[in-house]
Each structure stands twice: as structure tokens, then as C-alpha cells.
Design a protein around this motif. Structure first.
Motif: not given
Length: 512
Positions: A287, A386, A391, A396, A400-402
Motif C-alpha cells: 500500500h 486499509a 479496493d 493493494h 488486502k489488509i483485513t
């Protein structure tokens, strides 16, 4: 400080500029089309808040990141990258002359309290930023040319300056608690509850910067920290961040957005941040940065850790230029240059406040759970990134930063909270460094100076500091002070540094 004549000249310029000010969320929150030339409390409040909340545009936006080793620069030899620190002026204090006028225009007592509170906070903020750059400064007698005919104010010791800062913040919190919501605020829309959180959160930041003076009975660092944490409102989430947000409107776009920005081609992400993210398996890498063109041409996936390469910011400019020509280095992620809104720019974040409390707990100042605050700081920092990353694959790279990823990250070997105090402090400050990428100007440098974390690469052959194996410790006093307030600035230099105003001198807060 400058003479009264100089102040009046600058003050006239400031008031002229009031009518050209744009807002931080950048809606028209403070204009009255029927009286465009009438100065109001809200106009002055906007001017004061933006004065500390704004950041420079285009090239200037990244200059503090060179000193903090987040970035390198390929245009030409840039002094900040090679640790050149020179002089800093005191003109930033002049805007404080607006505070009394802002209060005077307030329509009722509750509004006066809020504007007074704002004035106390702005003063504390500006004194803090200035004193940690140079050391002793004029504080108690500053800006008294109009009221007391003091045109050449004495310098307060840095300890006295910090005592004044703490008093200003205490007064600000009390007045906000007695005030009402006010107009002219581009950050919190005049919400006094939000401002109280900021004041007390910033109070904690000031106190952690006094870590070497924690046992000084005149300061009461530990007791003040405990009082705030146990009974005062502080940041509770990322929506409390002291930040400016941007929009796709003229003069309101993200500071490094591509439109009108001729400097995009010169940015290079530094190895200290890229190597750190890689070693920790930290998805923020995908990111913050772009994969190198060379690695992509080799068929390496943008989602591969090896697609990213940071540049050693201490490398010679000749070598840096060769790397720039070859293309095997990472530049900033597209979300910083392709999205007009970018991400908000903050000066104090919920994540940082958690790291501050974690450090205080690790040091034994408070009985809080250091690990809990450390992990919440990481979680908040990652959620901030995030939430401001669309998205889309280009932003990213599929990493992805979950919440599930964050939980996994917190349990990883290098991130799991250490069992010893020094290890804990190292992890806390290190995570603060990762979270402040392109944020909180100069904070990476100040934290390195305070703690030595993270360790910055230094090459004695390229270092522009006269002490070739270390970072400089401070800015020098302005030439204007030497010219117009000679007696007092020389007294301060003699008192602190044995008469030698130089960048490697240790100021009071850096002495054990």
C-alpha cells in the motif's frame, strides 16, 4: 524575536491572507457572502487551525520524509536526505497575535471559552514544535510588543518552556469543558468534545517527549500522565485523528497528487521502511510502494515481496542517480499520486496515542496493559491505511489488509510483544515509525533522536553533518534573532551550549 516593526509587517500580511484561506475538509464552512471583508472569530479560528494542520504541497510535502529516511530524492543532492539541518525562524509564532482578536469577536461567553481554549492549544502546539527544534526559546515574554512594549523578549529555559506548554494545555482542556461548539473549524467542525480529546492526547505526546525528565518533581510527568489516562477524554478511534481530509477540487487535493506536480518522477522509497515491512511480512508494503519496473519486466508478480526494492538514503548521489536510471527501485504507491483525495494527513493519530500509552506503561509510569495498547496501535494504523485504499488491484496488489490478516500479523514472531522492557519500547517506537509513513512531519526524525529507533543508515562519506557518523541533533537559531535580539539569543546559546550554536549540541530534553 523580531522587532515590533517587523511584527506589524508580518501581521498585516497575515490579515490580508485571511480572505484567501481555504478550509481543511475544504467545504465553505467559514464564509459569509454578505460581509466578505469583515474579520470574524470563525475566520481567525480557521486561519489558526490551518496554520498548524496544513502540510506543504508537491516537493515540499516529502522533504521531512527525507530526514526521517522514509524517502530518497533523485532530482539533485537534497540536504535533508543527507542530514543537513540549518536554521529555523520564529515567524511561525506571529500568528498567535490573532488569538486575542479571535476571542474578542466571539458572540457570547461560551464561545469565548472555546476560542480561548483553541488559542491556548495553538500556542502550546507551536511552542512544542519550536522548542524541540532549537532548545530554549522566547515563550513567556514573546509577542508582547503591542501590550507591554517588549520588542526583544528574553529566552526561557527549555524546562520553563515545557512547564508553560503543560499549563497551556491544562487551561485549554478546562476552557473547552466550559465552552460550546464553535464556527471556523476545518478539522472537527467545532466539536468541543473532539477538541478536548485532542488537547489531552497531545498532552500525552508532550509528556512522552519528557521521558528523560520523568523523575523531575517540578514537572510531575508520571502523575500528569496518570491523571489524563484515568480521568480525561483522549482519542478513541481513527475518526478522532487530528488531520485534514482532501477532495477533488482546486487547491483541495492531496498534497502529492499528480496534477500540477512536476516532482513525481524524483521520489524513491527508502530501504529503512521497505526492508522493515518486508522483514515483518507487513502488507503495508503493498500500500505504501510500487514494485520496481525491472522486477515487473522480469515477470515477478506485483504481489511478490521481491518485487519491491528500497534505496539506501545514505548512498552517494552518483550511485543513487545510477539506480534511478536503471529503474530497479520502488516509488510511491499510485494511491498517493493517482487519487485526488489521497488519504488524510494527520499530525497526531489514534494509533500514535496508543503507542505513547504503551510506552508509558512499559516504562512503569502507569498501570495500563502495555501489550494491549501496543496491539491496538498496530490495529488502528493498519485500519487507517486499509480504509483509505480503494479496493482495486493497482492500489493493494491483492494484499488486502483485513481483520484476519491483522490478527495473524499480531501473532507473528517479530510482532509478538517482547517480555523485556527495552525490547517492548523498541517494538513500540518501531511500529510508530511504520505507522507515520508520509504523516506527522519530522516525527520519524524526532523519535530516532529521542530513542535511537529505528537505526538510520549513515555513511560518513555522504553525511553533510559535520560529525560524520551521526545525525544532527537540532536546528540553529535564526539569523533574524541574531540580528535583532542579539543579547538574549546569545545568553541562551551560552547557557545551553557554552556559546556555540551548532546542530550537534544536546538540548535539555535530550540530556539524562
Amino acid at each position: 524575536m523580531k522587532t515590533y516593526k517587523h511584527y506589524k509587517k508580518h501581521l498585516a500580511i497575515i490579515f490580508a491572507g485571511l480572505f484567501l484561506v481555504s478550509c481543511g475538509n475544504f467545504d465553505e464552512i467559514n464564509t459569509n457572502p454578505n460581509t466578505p471583508n469583515q474579520v470574524t472569530s470563525q475566520m481567525l479560528a480557521t486561519s489558526l487551525i490551518l496554520d498548524i494542520a496544513r502540510v506543504p504541497n508537491t516537493k515540499g510535502f516529502l522533504m521531512d520524509d527525507l530526514l526521517s529516511k522514509y524517502m530518497a530524492w533523485s532530482e539533485f543532492v537534497q540536504g535533508e536526505q543527507y542530514n543537513r539541518i540549518e536554521r529555523v525562524g520564529f515567524d511561525g509564532l506571529i500568528i498567535l497575535n490573532q488569538v486575542d482578536k479571535m476571542v474578542g469577536f466571539a458572540p457570547n461567553e461560551a464561545q469565548k471559552n472555546s476560542y480561548k481554549a483553541l488559542g491556548h492549544f495553538i500556542k502550546a502546539y507551536k511552542l512544542f514544535e519550536l522548542t524541540r527544534r532549537v532548545g530554549d526559546i522566547p515563550a513567556s515574554d514573546a509577542l508582547k510588543g503591542e501590550t507591554d512594549d517588549i520588542y526583544n523578549p528574553k529566552y526561557d529555559s527549555q524546562k520553563e518552556v515545557f512547564q508553560l506548554i503543560l499549563n497551556e494545555l491544562n487551561e485549554s482542556d478546562q476552557l473547552f469543558s466550559q465552552g460550546s461548539n464553535f464556527d471556523g473549524d476545518p478539522v472537527y467542525n467545532g466539536n468541543v468534545a473532539k477538541w478536548r480529546k485532542l488537547v489531552n492526547s497531545f498532552f500525552l505526546k508532550v509528556l512522552i517527549n519528557l521521558d528523560r525528565k520523568a523523575d523531575d518533581p517540578d514537572l510531575g510527568v508520571k502523575s500528569k500522565f496518570q491523571q489524563i489516562l484515568s480521568g480525561k477524554p483522549i482519542f478513541e478511534g481513527n475518526n478522532d485523528n487530528f488531520q485534514l481530509t482532501y477532495s477533488d477540487k482546486e487547491n483541495q487535493r492531496y498534497p502529492f497528487y499528480k496534477l500540477g506536480n512536476n516532482f513525481i518522477i524524483y521520489n524513491m522509497v527508502g530501504s529503512p521502511i521497505i526492508d522493515s515491512l518486508k522483514s515483518h511480512g507487513d502488507y503495508r508494503l503493498f500500500h505504501y510502494a510500487k514494485p520496481t519496473s525491472v522486477r515487473l519486466n522480469q515477470g515477478i508478480s506485483p504481489a511478490d515481496w521481491e518485487a519491491y526494492e528500497g534505496i539506501d538514503p545514505s548512498v552517494s548521489f552518483t550511485a543513487l542517480s545510477q539506480i534511478a536510471s536503471g529503474g530497479d527501485y520502488s516509488t510511491l504507491n499510485e494511491r498517493y499520486t493517482e487519487i485526488p483525495e489521497g488519504e488524510p494527513t494527520f499530525h497526531l493519530s489514534y494509533a500514535e496515542v496508543n503507542f505513547i500509552i504503551a510506552e508509558a506503561a512499559a516504562r512503569g509510569w502507569v498501570g495500563a496493559n502495555a501489550r494491549q495498547y501496543y496491539e491496538e496501535g498496530i490495529r488502528a494504523a493498519m485500519q487507517f491505511v486499509a480504509s483509505h485504499t480503494p479496493d482495486q488491484e493497482m492500489f493493494h496488489k491483492g494484499r488486502k489488509i483485513t481483520n484476519d490478516y491483522i490478527n495473524t500479523y499480531l501473532g507473528s514472531e517479530k510482532v509478538l510483544f517482547a517480555s523485556d522492557v527495552q525490547g517492548q519500547i523498541k517494538q513500540i517506537v518501531f511500529q510508530k515509525y511504520l505507522s507515520n509513513f508520509l504523516q506527522s512531519p519530522f516525527e520519524g526524525y524526532f523519535e530516532n533522536r529521542r530513542t535511537g529507533i529505528p537505526e538510520f543508515p549513515i555513511d560518513p562519506t555522504t553525511n553533510l553533518n559535520e560529525v560524520s557518523d551521526q545525525m544532527p541533533k537540532r536546528w540553529m537559531y535564526s539569523q533574524a534573532e541574531l540580528n535583532f535580539n542579539t543579547e538574549h539569543v546569545n545568553q541562551a546559546i551560552q547557557r545551553q551550549f557554552a556559546g556555540n550554536d551548532h546542530v550537534n549540541a544536546l538540548m535539555w530534553i535530550l540530556k539524562d
